[in-house]
Design a protein around this motif. Structure first.
Motif, PDB file in Angstrom:
ATOM      1  N   LYS A  44       0.975  -0.859   0.261  1.00 43.20           N
ATOM      2  CA  LYS A  44      -0.330   0.127  -0.118  1.00 43.20           C
ATOM      3  C   LYS A  44       0.820   1.106   0.102  1.00 43.20           C
ATOM      4  CE  LYS A  44      -3.964  -2.007   2.927  1.00 43.20           C
ATOM      5  NZ  LYS A  44      -4.273  -2.297   4.086  1.00 43.20           N
ATOM      6  N   PRO A  45       0.375   2.429  -0.528  1.00 37.74           N
ATOM      7  CA  PRO A  45       1.190   3.144  -0.652  1.00 37.74           C
ATOM      8  C   PRO A  45       0.757   3.973   0.847  1.00 37.74           C
ATOM      9  CG  PRO A  45      -0.081   3.506  -2.021  1.00 37.74           C
ATOM     10  CD  PRO A  45      -0.823   2.165  -1.189  1.00 37.74           C
ATOM     11  N   VAL A  46       2.014   4.546   1.485  1.00 44.32           N
ATOM     12  CA  VAL A  46       3.267   4.871   2.713  1.00 44.32           C
ATOM     13  C   VAL A  46       2.472   6.823   2.498  1.00 44.32           C
ATOM     14  CG1 VAL A  46       4.470   5.957   4.420  1.00 44.32           C
ATOM     15  CG2 VAL A  46       4.607   3.294   3.388  1.00 44.32           C
ATOM     16  N   ASP A  47       0.630   6.482   3.541  1.00 40.72           N
ATOM     17  CA  ASP A  47       0.817   7.993   4.001  1.00 40.72           C
ATOM     18  C   ASP A  47       1.075   9.295   4.994  1.00 40.72           C
ATOM     19  OD1 ASP A  47      -1.645   7.560   2.096  1.00 40.72           O
ATOM     20  OD2 ASP A  47      -2.188   6.216   4.151  1.00 40.72           O
ATOM     21  N   ALA A  48       2.191   8.628   5.408  1.00 45.79           N
ATOM     22  CA  ALA A  48       2.824   9.344   6.235  1.00 45.79           C
ATOM     23  C   ALA A  48       3.951   8.585   7.150  1.00 45.79           C
ATOM     24  CB  ALA A  48       1.784   9.911   8.159  1.00 45.79           C
ATOM     25  N   VAL A  49       4.987   8.822   6.918  1.00 45.31           N
ATOM     26  CA  VAL A  49       6.220   7.903   8.445  1.00 45.31           C
ATOM     27  C   VAL A  49       6.226   8.464   9.568  1.00 45.31           C
ATOM     28  CG1 VAL A  49       8.352   8.280   8.584  1.00 45.31           C
ATOM     29  CG2 VAL A  49       7.623   7.846   5.956  1.00 45.31           C
ATOM     30  N   MET A  50       6.585   7.894  10.697  1.00 47.93           N
ATOM     31  CA  MET A  50       6.754   8.139  12.081  1.00 47.93           C
ATOM     32  C   MET A  50       7.362   7.296  12.580  1.00 47.93           C
ATOM     33  SD  MET A  50       3.076   8.428  13.002  1.00 47.93           S
ATOM     34  CE  MET A  50       1.343   9.352  12.450  1.00 47.93           C
ATOM     35  N   VAL A  51       8.151   7.858  13.463  1.00 44.08           N
ATOM     36  CA  VAL A  51       9.822   7.865  13.561  1.00 44.08           C
ATOM     37  C   VAL A  51       9.713   7.334  15.248  1.00 44.08           C
ATOM     38  CG1 VAL A  51      12.063   8.210  14.149  1.00 44.08           C
ATOM     39  CG2 VAL A  51      11.217   8.460  11.685  1.00 44.08           C
ATOM     40  N   PHE A  52       9.968   6.754  15.923  1.00 38.94           N
ATOM     41  CA  PHE A  52       8.965   6.029  16.743  1.00 38.94           C
ATOM     42  C   PHE A  52       9.531   6.421  18.262  1.00 38.94           C
ATOM     43  CE2 PHE A  52       4.244   5.090  18.343  1.00 38.94           C
ATOM     44  CZ  PHE A  52       3.512   5.696  17.150  1.00 38.94           C
ATOM     45  N   HIS A  53      11.318   4.818  17.148  1.00 42.62           N
ATOM     46  CA  HIS A  53      12.444   4.743  18.209  1.00 42.62           C
ATOM     47  C   HIS A  53      13.551   5.196  17.744  1.00 42.62           C
ATOM     48  CE1 HIS A  53      13.729   3.595  22.200  1.00 42.62           C
ATOM     49  NE2 HIS A  53      14.209   2.732  21.961  1.00 42.62           N
ATOM     50  N   ASP A  54      15.600   5.118  18.425  1.00 42.41           N
ATOM     51  CA  ASP A  54      15.764   4.325  17.661  1.00 42.41           C
ATOM     52  C   ASP A  54      15.938   3.311  16.523  1.00 42.41           C
ATOM     53  OD1 ASP A  54      16.096   6.803  19.133  1.00 42.41           O
ATOM     54  OD2 ASP A  54      18.031   4.958  20.545  1.00 42.41           O
ATOM     55  N   SER A  55      16.138   3.691  15.860  1.00 42.38           N
ATOM     56  CA  SER A  55      15.871   2.920  14.566  1.00 42.38           C
ATOM     57  C   SER A  55      17.907   1.584  14.448  1.00 42.38           C
ATOM     58  CB  SER A  55      17.051   3.455  12.939  1.00 42.38           C
ATOM     59  OG  SER A  55      17.198   1.590  11.637  1.00 42.38           O
ATOM     60  N   ASN A  56      16.980  -0.002  14.428  1.00 41.64           N
ATOM     61  CA  ASN A  56      18.047  -0.560  14.582  1.00 41.64           C
ATOM     62  C   ASN A  56      19.073  -1.364  13.678  1.00 41.64           C
ATOM     63  OD1 ASN A  56      17.235  -1.070  17.314  1.00 41.64           O
ATOM     64  ND2 ASN A  56      16.334  -3.050  17.095  1.00 41.64           N
ATOM     65  N   ASP A  57      18.486  -0.178  12.336  1.00 42.30           N
ATOM     66  CA  ASP A  57      18.889  -0.728  10.889  1.00 42.30           C
ATOM     67  C   ASP A  57      19.284   0.448  10.520  1.00 42.30           C
ATOM     68  OD1 ASP A  57      20.455  -1.407   8.347  1.00 42.30           O
ATOM     69  OD2 ASP A  57      18.972  -3.090   8.881  1.00 42.30           O
ATOM     70  N   TRP A  58      20.321   1.355  10.738  1.00 41.79           N
ATOM     71  CA  TRP A  58      20.161   3.022   9.676  1.00 41.79           C
ATOM     72  C   TRP A  58      20.298   2.699   8.696  1.00 41.79           C
ATOM     73  CZ3 TRP A  58      22.228   7.498  12.877  1.00 41.79           C
ATOM     74  CH2 TRP A  58      21.980   7.667  14.089  1.00 41.79           C
ATOM     75  N   GLY A  59      20.885   1.959   7.523  1.00 45.28           N
ATOM     76  CA  GLY A  59      20.900   2.136   6.397  1.00 45.28           C
ATOM     77  C   GLY A  59      19.628   1.586   5.730  1.00 45.28           C
ATOM     78  N   ARG A  60      19.111   0.275   6.231  1.00 43.40           N
ATOM     79  CA  ARG A  60      17.829   0.126   5.724  1.00 43.40           C
ATOM     80  C   ARG A  60      16.831   1.235   5.981  1.00 43.40           C
ATOM     81  NH1 ARG A  60      15.347  -3.726   9.558  1.00 43.40           N
ATOM     82  NH2 ARG A  60      14.676  -2.340  10.177  1.00 43.40           N
ATOM     83  N   ASP A  61      16.798   1.943   7.057  1.00 48.79           N
ATOM     84  CA  ASP A  61      15.608   2.806   7.609  1.00 48.79           C
ATOM     85  C   ASP A  61      15.360   4.224   7.294  1.00 48.79           C
ATOM     86  OD1 ASP A  61      14.660   0.671   9.053  1.00 48.79           O
ATOM     87  OD2 ASP A  61      15.117   1.187  10.768  1.00 48.79           O
ATOM     88  N   LEU A  62      16.806   4.498   6.511  1.00 53.96           N
ATOM     89  CA  LEU A  62      17.596   5.725   6.016  1.00 53.96           C
ATOM     90  C   LEU A  62      17.154   5.467   4.286  1.00 53.96           C
ATOM     91  CD1 LEU A  62      21.190   6.712   7.726  1.00 53.96           C
ATOM     92  CD2 LEU A  62      18.470   7.827   8.166  1.00 53.96           C
ATOM     93  N   GLN A  63      16.682   4.895   4.158  1.00 55.12           N
ATOM     94  CA  GLN A  63      16.692   4.176   2.588  1.00 55.12           C
ATOM     95  C   GLN A  63      15.299   4.171   2.631  1.00 55.12           C
ATOM     96  OE1 GLN A  63      18.791   3.786  -0.794  1.00 55.12           O
ATOM     97  NE2 GLN A  63      17.088   4.530  -0.879  1.00 55.12           N
ATOM     98  N   LEU A  64      15.013   3.492   3.892  1.00 54.85           N
ATOM     99  CA  LEU A  64      12.826   3.383   3.564  1.00 54.85           C
ATOM    100  C   LEU A  64      12.804   4.380   3.586  1.00 54.85           C
ATOM    101  CD1 LEU A  64      12.266  -0.247   4.292  1.00 54.85           C
ATOM    102  CD2 LEU A  64      12.015   0.779   2.134  1.00 54.85           C
ATOM    103  N   CYS A  65      12.796   5.355   4.606  1.00 56.16           N
ATOM    104  CA  CYS A  65      12.309   6.595   4.580  1.00 56.16           C
ATOM    105  C   CYS A  65      12.701   8.114   3.554  1.00 56.16           C
ATOM    106  CB  CYS A  65      12.625   7.719   5.843  1.00 56.16           C
ATOM    107  SG  CYS A  65      12.515   6.835   7.252  1.00 56.16           S
ATOM    108  N   LEU A  66      13.215   7.645   2.892  1.00 55.97           N
ATOM    109  CA  LEU A  66      14.046   8.540   1.897  1.00 55.97           C
ATOM    110  C   LEU A  66      12.365   7.799   0.354  1.00 55.97           C
ATOM    111  CD1 LEU A  66      15.325  10.572   0.596  1.00 55.97           C
ATOM    112  CD2 LEU A  66      17.030   8.835  -0.634  1.00 55.97           C
ATOM    113  N   ASP A  67      12.455   6.705   0.561  1.00 55.11           N
ATOM    114  CA  ASP A  67      12.103   6.452  -0.364  1.00 55.11           C
ATOM    115  C   ASP A  67      10.871   6.706  -0.378  1.00 55.11           C
ATOM    116  OD1 ASP A  67      13.749   5.236  -1.479  1.00 55.11           O
ATOM    117  OD2 ASP A  67      13.289   2.437  -1.166  1.00 55.11           O
TER     118      ASP A  67
END
Length: 363
Positions: free
Chosen positions: A170-193
């Motif tokens: 499904k399309p992402v309508d909003a991004v909410m960072v609830f806590h520290d990332s456990n995988d910065w590379g993956r999570d930075l990439q998907l947030c940017l995407d």
């Protein structure tokens, strides 16, 4: 002697230890940070137990106000109860993402990408708040490993079910960072995407030329602005604020535009407004002659000048800075940018100083 007490009492707290009993029903509250104040990493700070006992003995209403989180408040309270050996009421606990409950009215039925935390803990917290459709970077990566080929898909004790992955496409309508990332590379990439996508559809931007001309259509919310935090390691560690800075730099480098975002957590005013509303429920103040509630006196006890002290001062609370976490000083030195009302060695001294100060007011 108490009359000579100068309220910069860190070096004189020992003289006031016999004054730990309030002379009348307290009309003040205390908001405690957790990491660096009550615990440090996996270790409970030695003076924590006595500080909490003093609160009970003197019937002082208090809350826990932390930039930590990563799980539902009820689970965090259970975790703290076991660690501290002291009951923590989940209704008196404010974690970094607690104020995000206010977003439910707008995004209840939207598809939210929740970032951070271990496993599905933050997803469960989001569901508890009332968000109906939640997807995580881990889930997206498990279906599409090529989104971050340098990261290894996590091994799960319980395999994914079809229902657990229903929001991945499904399309992402909003991004909410609830806590520290456990995988910065993956999570930075998907947030940017998500941020540069067309209407939230991941993978819709394919080349750098399109990226540079792309305007942000998906909002992003952060729960914690802390650049660093303290654990057992001798010097502070990166926090969620550093993750945000990295994402801002990457986004601007690729798009030529600044990232638009909303941040909760200390020292943001929204977090203190949320804490104040909780204190109104815990300890309702009597109304004055004009029919309005009396002004509340709140002391914030923290270890981070840029979060705990800056936020408290900006909101009009008093503050006590302890030396057991991020802040380190020599002698009675206060912080040079965000000075606290006073500086003490540890949380027990903080509670004793607060009680002594309030006793002075009542004399």
């Amino acid at each position: 002697m108490l009359t000579l007490f100068n309220l910069r009492a860190s070096s004189r707290v020992a003289r006031l230890r016999h004054l730990h009993t309030a002379t009348s029903a307290p009309r003040f509250n205390i908001a405690f940070d957790i990491d660096g104040v009550l615990i440090k990493g996996k270790q409970v700070i030695p003076q924590t137990r006595r500080a909490l006992e003093l609160l009970q003995e003197n019937k002082i209403p208090y809350v826990f106000l932390t930039n930590g989180g990563g799980m539902p408040e009820s689970e965090k309270a259970d975790q703290l109860t076991k660690k501290l050996g002291f009951y923590v009421n989940p209704d008196h606990l404010i974690v970094s993402h607690s104020p995000m409950k206010s977003l439910v009215s707008k995004y209840r039925d939207a598809n939210i990408m929740v970032v951070g935390g271990e496993g599905s803990a933050c997803k469960h917290a989001a569901h508890d708040y009332g968000f109906k459709n939640v997807v995580t970077p881990e889930e997206i990566h498990s279906v599409h490993p090529s989104v971050c080929p340098i990261s290894t898909c996590e091994t799960r004790a319980v395999p994914w079910t079809e229902n657990g992955l229903e929001n991945v496409e499904k399309p992402v309508d909003a991004v909410m960072v609830f806590h520290d990332s456990n995988d910065w590379g993956r999570d930075l990439q998907l947030c940017l995407d998500a941020l540069v996508s067309k209407d939230g559809k991941l993978g819709t931007i394919k080349d750098s030329e399109q990226l540079h001309n792309t305007k942000q259509t998906v909002p992003i919310f952060f729960s914690n602005p802390d650049i660093v935090w303290a654990n057992e390691y001798p010097v502070p560690r990166f926090g969620q604020g550093t993750f945000r800075v990295c994402l801002e730099k990457i986004y601007q480098n690729l798009t030529g535009q600044p990232l638009e975002s909303v941040t909760y957590g200390k020292p943001m005013r929204t977090t203190y407004e949320y804490a104040e509303s909780l204190l109104d429920k815990i300890d309702p103040l009597p109304k004055g002659p004009d029919g309005q509630p009396a002004k509340r006196t709140v002391y914030a006890v923290g270890d981070n000048p840029y979060a705990d002290i800056a936020g408290a001062s900006g909101y009009g609370w008093d503050s006590v800075l302890v030396r057991t976490g991020v802040f380190r000083s020599k002698g009675d030195e206060n912080h040079h940018v965000h000075p606290a009302t006073t500086v003490v060695d540890h949380v027990e001294d903080a509670v004793r100083w607060i009680i002594a100060r309030e006793n002075m007011k009542n004399k």
